[in-house]
Design a protein around this motif. Structure first.
Motif, PDB file in Angstrom:
ATOM      1  N   GLY A 147      42.631  64.677  -1.602  1.00 16.20           N
ATOM      2  CA  GLY A 147      43.246  64.459  -0.138  1.00 16.20           C
ATOM      3  C   GLY A 147      42.242  64.274   0.761  1.00 16.20           C
ATOM      4  N   HIS A 148      41.094  64.865   0.759  1.00 12.33           N
ATOM      5  CA  HIS A 148      40.091  64.596   1.839  1.00 12.33           C
ATOM      6  C   HIS A 148      39.345  63.331   1.521  1.00 12.33           C
ATOM      7  N   LEU A 149      39.275  62.827   0.198  1.00 10.71           N
ATOM      8  CA  LEU A 149      38.534  61.790  -0.338  1.00 10.71           C
ATOM      9  C   LEU A 149      39.756  60.535   0.560  1.00 10.71           C
ATOM     10  N   ALA A 150      40.934  60.707   0.118  1.00 15.58           N
ATOM     11  CA  ALA A 150      42.027  59.668   0.420  1.00 15.58           C
ATOM     12  C   ALA A 150      41.853  59.328   1.905  1.00 15.58           C
ATOM     13  N   LEU A 151      41.810  60.551   2.709  1.00 17.89           N
ATOM     14  CA  LEU A 151      41.842  60.383   4.302  1.00 17.89           C
ATOM     15  C   LEU A 151      40.512  59.543   4.796  1.00 17.89           C
ATOM     16  N   VAL A 152      39.374  59.911   4.023  1.00 17.04           N
ATOM     17  CA  VAL A 152      38.055  59.132   4.507  1.00 17.04           C
ATOM     18  C   VAL A 152      38.318  57.818   4.191  1.00 17.04           C
ATOM     19  N   LEU A 153      38.812  57.442   2.687  1.00 23.01           N
ATOM     20  CA  LEU A 153      38.933  55.970   2.592  1.00 23.01           C
ATOM     21  C   LEU A 153      40.045  55.527   3.225  1.00 23.01           C
ATOM     22  N   ALA A 154      41.140  55.885   3.615  1.00 23.50           N
ATOM     23  CA  ALA A 154      42.128  55.088   4.471  1.00 23.50           C
ATOM     24  C   ALA A 154      41.508  54.926   5.812  1.00 23.50           C
ATOM     25  N   HIS A 155      40.616  56.030   6.339  1.00 26.80           N
ATOM     26  CA  HIS A 155      40.226  55.752   7.682  1.00 26.80           C
ATOM     27  C   HIS A 155      38.992  54.497   7.840  1.00 26.80           C
ATOM     28  N   ARG A 156      38.133  54.579   6.653  1.00 22.96           N
ATOM     29  CA  ARG A 156      37.212  53.510   6.769  1.00 22.96           C
ATOM     30  C   ARG A 156      37.803  51.936   6.299  1.00 22.96           C
ATOM     31  N   LEU A 157      38.337  52.232   5.481  1.00 23.02           N
ATOM     32  CA  LEU A 157      39.004  50.905   5.024  1.00 23.02           C
ATOM     33  C   LEU A 157      40.046  50.092   6.073  1.00 23.02           C
ATOM     34  N   ARG A 158      40.842  51.051   6.567  1.00 17.76           N
ATOM     35  CA  ARG A 158      41.750  50.287   7.620  1.00 17.76           C
ATOM     36  C   ARG A 158      40.939  49.604   8.734  1.00 17.76           C
ATOM     37  N   GLY A 159      39.734  50.126   9.058  1.00 18.70           N
ATOM     38  CA  GLY A 159      38.989  49.224  10.183  1.00 18.70           C
ATOM     39  C   GLY A 159      38.424  48.082   9.393  1.00 18.70           C
ATOM     40  N   LEU A 160      37.944  48.008   8.336  1.00 14.47           N
ATOM     41  CA  LEU A 160      37.593  46.793   7.473  1.00 14.47           C
ATOM     42  C   LEU A 160      38.893  45.701   7.476  1.00 14.47           C
ATOM     43  N   VAL A 161      39.912  46.186   7.306  1.00 15.66           N
ATOM     44  CA  VAL A 161      41.182  45.372   7.155  1.00 15.66           C
ATOM     45  C   VAL A 161      41.494  44.685   8.383  1.00 15.66           C
ATOM     46  N   ALA A 162      41.550  45.482   9.452  1.00 16.42           N
ATOM     47  CA  ALA A 162      41.852  44.904  10.601  1.00 16.42           C
ATOM     48  C   ALA A 162      40.924  44.015  11.108  1.00 16.42           C
ATOM     49  N   GLY A 163      39.734  44.000  10.769  1.00 22.92           N
ATOM     50  CA  GLY A 163      38.795  42.998  10.976  1.00 22.92           C
ATOM     51  C   GLY A 163      38.875  41.482  10.069  1.00 22.92           C
ATOM     52  N   ILE A 164      39.328  41.777   8.944  1.00 24.14           N
ATOM     53  CA  ILE A 164      39.506  40.798   8.082  1.00 24.14           C
ATOM     54  C   ILE A 164      40.932  39.908   8.828  1.00 24.14           C
ATOM     55  N   GLU A 165      41.689  40.690   8.972  1.00 17.89           N
ATOM     56  CA  GLU A 165      42.970  39.942   9.666  1.00 17.89           C
ATOM     57  C   GLU A 165      42.530  39.280  10.952  1.00 17.89           C
ATOM     58  N   GLY A 166      41.707  40.034  11.863  1.00 20.43           N
ATOM     59  CA  GLY A 166      41.327  39.308  12.976  1.00 20.43           C
ATOM     60  C   GLY A 166      40.728  38.108  12.728  1.00 20.43           C
TER      61      GLY A 166
END
Length: 259
Positions: free
Chosen positions: A32-51
């Motif tokens: 669960g902790h790993l999933a939380l960290v990955l979701a947080h880090r990757l969400r920022g990267l995905v937002a950059g790709i979209e932009g």
């Protein structure tokens, strides 16, 4: 808990008072902790790709190039769905219990299912819908949606999904059965279906059934694979105590009444 107690009583209790094996609690907490960290880090990267893709689309000269850019955006949408699953998996399951009516549970469930999918589901519910029991209505809907979506994905083309509600006052439980005509074919799949991140589908992260089981256990109930065969199909059963976890007797008032 001291080392001796932990060795000979290898269980821990969650906030609902439900015992769970220590190794499962620790493993799920780490994942669960790993999933939380990955979701947080990757969400920022995905937002950059979209932009950047949005900016790129306006400058592309040909339709073919713009179509390729739109495919990038479609892929980011799929990634965001996976990240949303990761986020849900990382969140603790902490039910807020209330006296819920079966009719309200079913109405909320129907409202959350796509119309096209509703045509594929056969509902078998008690003729009297004014039944009440203790549950968290939001978490219960989430667990039932997981079972329905899982069944819809596993059903062969043209097949139906059957959703049954079976109140059982003598045993002080209520059961929700979700049946489809598919079969889990992969070797040892039956022992793995509730493991986090186990899936046989390319578009699925494999955390839905794990979350559903956690919701069931937080209610003092259980989620089981009751059938899996070529003739019987697949059947998952969610069983909940009428009175909620840590209670004695039927205090939920599962009886006819007004909504």
């Amino acid at each position: 808990m001291d080392p001796v107690t932990e060795r000979f009583m290898p269980e821990r209790f969650d906030r609902a008072g439900v015992s769970r094996p220590v190794h499962r609690v620790d493993e799920e907490a780490s994942l669960g902790h790993l999933a939380l960290v990955l979701a947080h880090r990757l969400r920022g990267l995905v937002a950059g790709i979209e932009g950047y893709t949005d900016l790129l689309i306006d400058s592309l000269p040909t339709r073919e190039q713009r179509d390729l850019a739109f495919r990038i955006l479609e892929s980011t949408v799929r990634i965001e769905r996976i990240l949303a699953d990761l986020q849900r998996y990382s969140e603790p399951v902490e039910p807020v219990f209330s006296r819920v009516g079966l009719r309200d549970v079913l109405e909320n469930l129907l409202a959350a299912v796509d119309e096209a999918d509703l045509e594929r589901i056969r509902f078998e519910v008690p003729p009297h819908g004014h039944l009440f029991f203790m549950a968290d209505p939001v978490l219960l809907r989430q667990a039932l949606l997981v079972l329905l979506q899982n069944a819809l994905d596993a059903t062969r083309s043209g097949g139906d999904v059957r959703f049954r509600v079976i109140p059982d006052p003598p045993n002080e439980v209520i059961r929700f059965e979700v049946h489809n005509d598919g079969r889990i074919d992969e070797e040892e799949a039956e022992s793995k279906v509730f493991m986090p991140f186990f899936t046989t589908k390319a578009h699925n992260l494999g955390v839905g059934l794990c979350i559903g089981r956690r919701i069931a256990e937080a209610h003092g109930g259980r989620l089981e694979l009751a059938a899996n065969g070529a003739e019987s199909g697949i059947c998952f059963v969610l069983t909940l105590p009428l009175a909620g976890p840590g209670t004695e007797g039927n205090r939920s008032g599962l009886r006819p009444g007004s909504a």
